[in-house]
Design a protein around this motif. Structure first.
Motif, PDB file in Angstrom:
ATOM      1  N   SER A   1       0.784  -1.326   0.128  1.00 16.26           N
ATOM      2  CA  SER A   1       0.044   0.058  -0.072  1.00 16.26           C
ATOM      3  C   SER A   1       0.933   1.385   0.195  1.00 16.26           C
ATOM      4  O   SER A   1       0.456   2.509  -0.137  1.00 16.26           O
ATOM      5  N   LEU A   2       2.130   0.998   0.325  1.00 11.09           N
ATOM      6  CA  LEU A   2       3.072   2.332   0.248  1.00 11.09           C
ATOM      7  C   LEU A   2       3.740   2.428  -1.030  1.00 11.09           C
ATOM      8  O   LEU A   2       3.843   1.710  -1.877  1.00 11.09           O
ATOM      9  N   ASP A   3       3.928   3.740  -1.316  1.00 12.04           N
ATOM     10  CA  ASP A   3       4.386   3.974  -2.814  1.00 12.04           C
ATOM     11  C   ASP A   3       5.972   3.392  -2.675  1.00 12.04           C
ATOM     12  O   ASP A   3       6.434   3.083  -3.648  1.00 12.04           O
ATOM     13  N   ALA A   4       6.830   3.793  -1.630  1.00  8.17           N
ATOM     14  CA  ALA A   4       8.064   3.624  -1.377  1.00  8.17           C
ATOM     15  C   ALA A   4       8.345   3.497   0.103  1.00  8.17           C
ATOM     16  O   ALA A   4       7.671   3.949   0.975  1.00  8.17           O
ATOM     17  N   ILE A   5       9.329   2.635   0.316  1.00  8.04           N
ATOM     18  CA  ILE A   5       9.933   2.442   1.756  1.00  8.04           C
ATOM     19  C   ILE A   5      11.477   2.623   1.580  1.00  8.04           C
ATOM     20  O   ILE A   5      12.428   2.299   0.809  1.00  8.04           O
ATOM     21  N   ILE A   6      11.804   3.347   2.552  1.00  4.63           N
ATOM     22  CA  ILE A   6      13.462   3.572   2.649  1.00  4.63           C
ATOM     23  C   ILE A   6      13.718   2.756   4.021  1.00  4.63           C
ATOM     24  O   ILE A   6      13.236   2.796   5.131  1.00  4.63           O
ATOM     25  N   MET A   7      14.529   1.719   3.866  1.00  9.17           N
ATOM     26  CA  MET A   7      15.248   0.921   4.809  1.00  9.17           C
ATOM     27  C   MET A   7      16.484   1.446   5.548  1.00  9.17           C
ATOM     28  O   MET A   7      17.395   1.860   4.979  1.00  9.17           O
ATOM     29  N   ARG A   8      16.182   1.801   6.837  1.00 13.59           N
ATOM     30  CA  ARG A   8      17.106   2.675   7.574  1.00 13.59           C
ATOM     31  C   ARG A   8      17.566   2.159   8.881  1.00 13.59           C
ATOM     32  O   ARG A   8      18.112   2.691   9.712  1.00 13.59           O
ATOM     33  N   LYS A   9      17.404   0.842   8.892  1.00 13.97           N
ATOM     34  CA  LYS A   9      17.809  -0.006  10.147  1.00 13.97           C
ATOM     35  C   LYS A   9      19.250  -0.041  10.180  1.00 13.97           C
ATOM     36  O   LYS A   9      19.937  -0.330   9.241  1.00 13.97           O
ATOM     37  N   ASP A  10      19.887   0.416  11.301  1.00 16.55           N
ATOM     38  CA  ASP A  10      21.430   0.215  11.232  1.00 16.55           C
ATOM     39  C   ASP A  10      21.631  -1.263  11.557  1.00 16.55           C
ATOM     40  O   ASP A  10      20.817  -1.867  12.120  1.00 16.55           O
ATOM     41  N   PRO A  11      23.087  -1.270  11.319  1.00 13.32           N
ATOM     42  CA  PRO A  11      23.574  -2.684  11.491  1.00 13.32           C
ATOM     43  C   PRO A  11      23.443  -2.827  12.962  1.00 13.32           C
ATOM     44  O   PRO A  11      23.097  -1.955  13.607  1.00 13.32           O
ATOM     45  N   PRO A  12      23.675  -4.287  13.565  1.00 12.27           N
ATOM     46  CA  PRO A  12      24.425  -5.232  12.790  1.00 12.27           C
ATOM     47  C   PRO A  12      23.597  -5.837  11.484  1.00 12.27           C
ATOM     48  O   PRO A  12      22.401  -5.892  11.733  1.00 12.27           O
ATOM     49  N   PHE A  13      24.459  -6.511  10.667  1.00 14.74           N
ATOM     50  CA  PHE A  13      23.784  -6.978   9.515  1.00 14.74           C
ATOM     51  C   PHE A  13      23.801  -8.602   9.710  1.00 14.74           C
ATOM     52  O   PHE A  13      24.777  -9.103   9.569  1.00 14.74           O
ATOM     53  N   ASP A  14      22.758  -8.921  10.598  1.00 19.04           N
ATOM     54  CA  ASP A  14      22.701 -10.200  11.065  1.00 19.04           C
ATOM     55  C   ASP A  14      21.577 -10.783  10.458  1.00 19.04           C
ATOM     56  O   ASP A  14      21.089 -10.350   9.279  1.00 19.04           O
ATOM     57  N   SER A  15      21.179 -12.208  10.807  1.00 21.06           N
ATOM     58  CA  SER A  15      19.905 -12.891  10.172  1.00 21.06           C
ATOM     59  C   SER A  15      18.830 -12.090  10.233  1.00 21.06           C
ATOM     60  O   SER A  15      17.880 -12.243   9.275  1.00 21.06           O
ATOM     61  N   GLU A  16      18.571 -11.430  11.117  1.00 16.98           N
ATOM     62  CA  GLU A  16      17.204 -10.594  11.204  1.00 16.98           C
ATOM     63  C   GLU A  16      17.163  -9.619  10.366  1.00 16.98           C
ATOM     64  O   GLU A  16      16.181  -9.304   9.481  1.00 16.98           O
ATOM     65  N   TYR A  17      18.246  -8.960  10.093  1.00 16.19           N
ATOM     66  CA  TYR A  17      18.221  -7.899   9.159  1.00 16.19           C
ATOM     67  C   TYR A  17      18.101  -8.667   7.551  1.00 16.19           C
ATOM     68  O   TYR A  17      17.418  -8.262   6.745  1.00 16.19           O
ATOM     69  N   ILE A  18      18.720  -9.791   7.217  1.00 13.79           N
ATOM     70  CA  ILE A  18      18.415 -10.660   6.166  1.00 13.79           C
ATOM     71  C   ILE A  18      17.083 -10.861   6.022  1.00 13.79           C
ATOM     72  O   ILE A  18      16.315 -10.758   5.006  1.00 13.79           O
ATOM     73  N   TYR A  19      16.294 -11.216   7.031  1.00 13.17           N
ATOM     74  CA  TYR A  19      14.799 -11.690   6.985  1.00 13.17           C
ATOM     75  C   TYR A  19      14.178 -10.441   6.822  1.00 13.17           C
ATOM     76  O   TYR A  19      13.051 -10.541   5.923  1.00 13.17           O
ATOM     77  N   THR A  20      14.476  -9.240   7.169  1.00  9.99           N
ATOM     78  CA  THR A  20      13.791  -7.987   6.793  1.00  9.99           C
ATOM     79  C   THR A  20      13.825  -7.789   5.231  1.00  9.99           C
ATOM     80  O   THR A  20      12.785  -7.230   4.755  1.00  9.99           O
TER      81      THR A  20
END
Length: 315
Positions: free
Chosen positions: A80-99
């Motif tokens: 429903s969103l036109d755009a999303i900016i992904m601004r979650k800071d590292p750590p680049f872990d498994s949860e980041y990949i799942y996101t």
């Protein structure tokens, strides 16, 4: 027609509004008429094949005492969103990949995600820089202690660092007479089980580790040179460095010109190049910072430029 921008970020109440780049981007988007929707990483889900999130309407203010207002959360499809900016800071872990998997599900239905989820997974910020050997210092990516020691012997003065570090954590300089070489390599590689990077030491670090921000493949004409504190190797602001805004040099612009087309091709609309002296050391694509510091001294409007690039992609 009002467009809607989602943001995935760390808890907004915990940011430092005086220096936070995500807030700079959101202020610019709001000024251009975007409706903002706020999400934290744990609020995202895939339900029966559809990417969804508990999202809250957001207003932001350029006020260090009161910088946001959130309305009641509601469950909505990410598409429903036109755009999303992904601004979650590292750590680049498994949860980041799942996101990134969840965001990619929204991308498949037409939502623009900045930066592209596949590129967030593919482009490790240190290894990505190795695609540009003409821009980089002599370096080695390995977990073999013999190779890593031979690199130090070849180049005398070197730096070792983990591939998943941020803010200058666990960065070691090793000089020719350093008796700690073996233990540093053992610790960083976990006795040969973890791959790390070695780089030839660049003496120009004393003049600053430059952050060059790239928007849609083009460099902002000013960078933030992060000067190490006295007795420090690292210029990172998180490690006590101080920032000085400077115009890009000819070499900085040349480096940016080599990397810009690749960033555009990979759907990386916002990136931060780290340059020491004449050499590229890293390419930050997860959550580039320093926009606030550069905007404060120069009329660069980095957030506005990024929102223009996003609008161009949507149209």
């Amino acid at each position: 027609m009002t467009r809607t921008l989602g943001v995935v970020m760390d808890p907004i109440e915990k940011i430092n509004p005086k220096k936070d780049t995500t807030l700079v981007l959101l202020l610019a988007a709001q000024q251009q008429g975007w409706q903002l929707m706020y999400m934290e990483q744990s609020w995202l889900a895939i339900e029966n094949g559809e990417a969804t999130a508990s999202m809250a309407p957001l207003e932001v203010y350029d006020d260090p005492e009161s910088w946001f207002k959130l309305d009641e959360r509601r469950q909505e499809p990410l598409a429903s969103l036109d755009a999303i900016i992904m601004r979650k800071d590292p750590p680049f872990d498994s949860e980041y990949i799942y996101t990134t998997y969840i965001l990619e599900a929204a991308e498949r239905l037409g939502t623009l995600v900045v930066n592209k989820p596949q590129s967030l997974r593919d482009c490790n910020e240190k290894v990505f820089a190795t695609l540009f050997p003409e821009c980089s210092p002599p370096l080695l990516v390995s977990r073999d202690p013999k190779q890593l020691k031979a690199f130090r012997q070849l180049h005398d003065d070197v730096v070792y660092k983990p591939l998943d570090g941020m803010g200058g954590t666990a960065v070691f300089r090793v000089r020719p007479d350093d008796p700690n070489l073996s233990v540093i390599i053992e610790m960083l590689t976990q006795h040969g089980q973890q791959t790390i990077m070695a780089q030839k030491f660049i003496p120009d670090i004393s003049n600053g580790d430059k952050r060059i921000l790239m928007v849609d493949g083009e460099p902002i004409p000013y960078c933030l040179a992060r000067i190490p504190a006295k007795g420090e190797l690292r210029g990172n602001l998180a490690a006590g460095g101080s920032g000085v805004v400077r115009p890009l040099s000819d070499r900085d612009r040349w480096i940016a010109a080599q990397i810009g087309p690749v960033l555009k091709d990979k759907g990386i609309l916002f990136a931060g190049l780290d340059v020491i002296g004449d050499y590229l050391t890293e390419i930050n694509i997860t959550s580039p910072t320093c926009a606030r510091e550069i905007n404060r001294e120069q009329d660069t409007d980095i957030g506005g430029k990024l929102m223009d690039a996003i609008a161009k992609r949507l149209s």
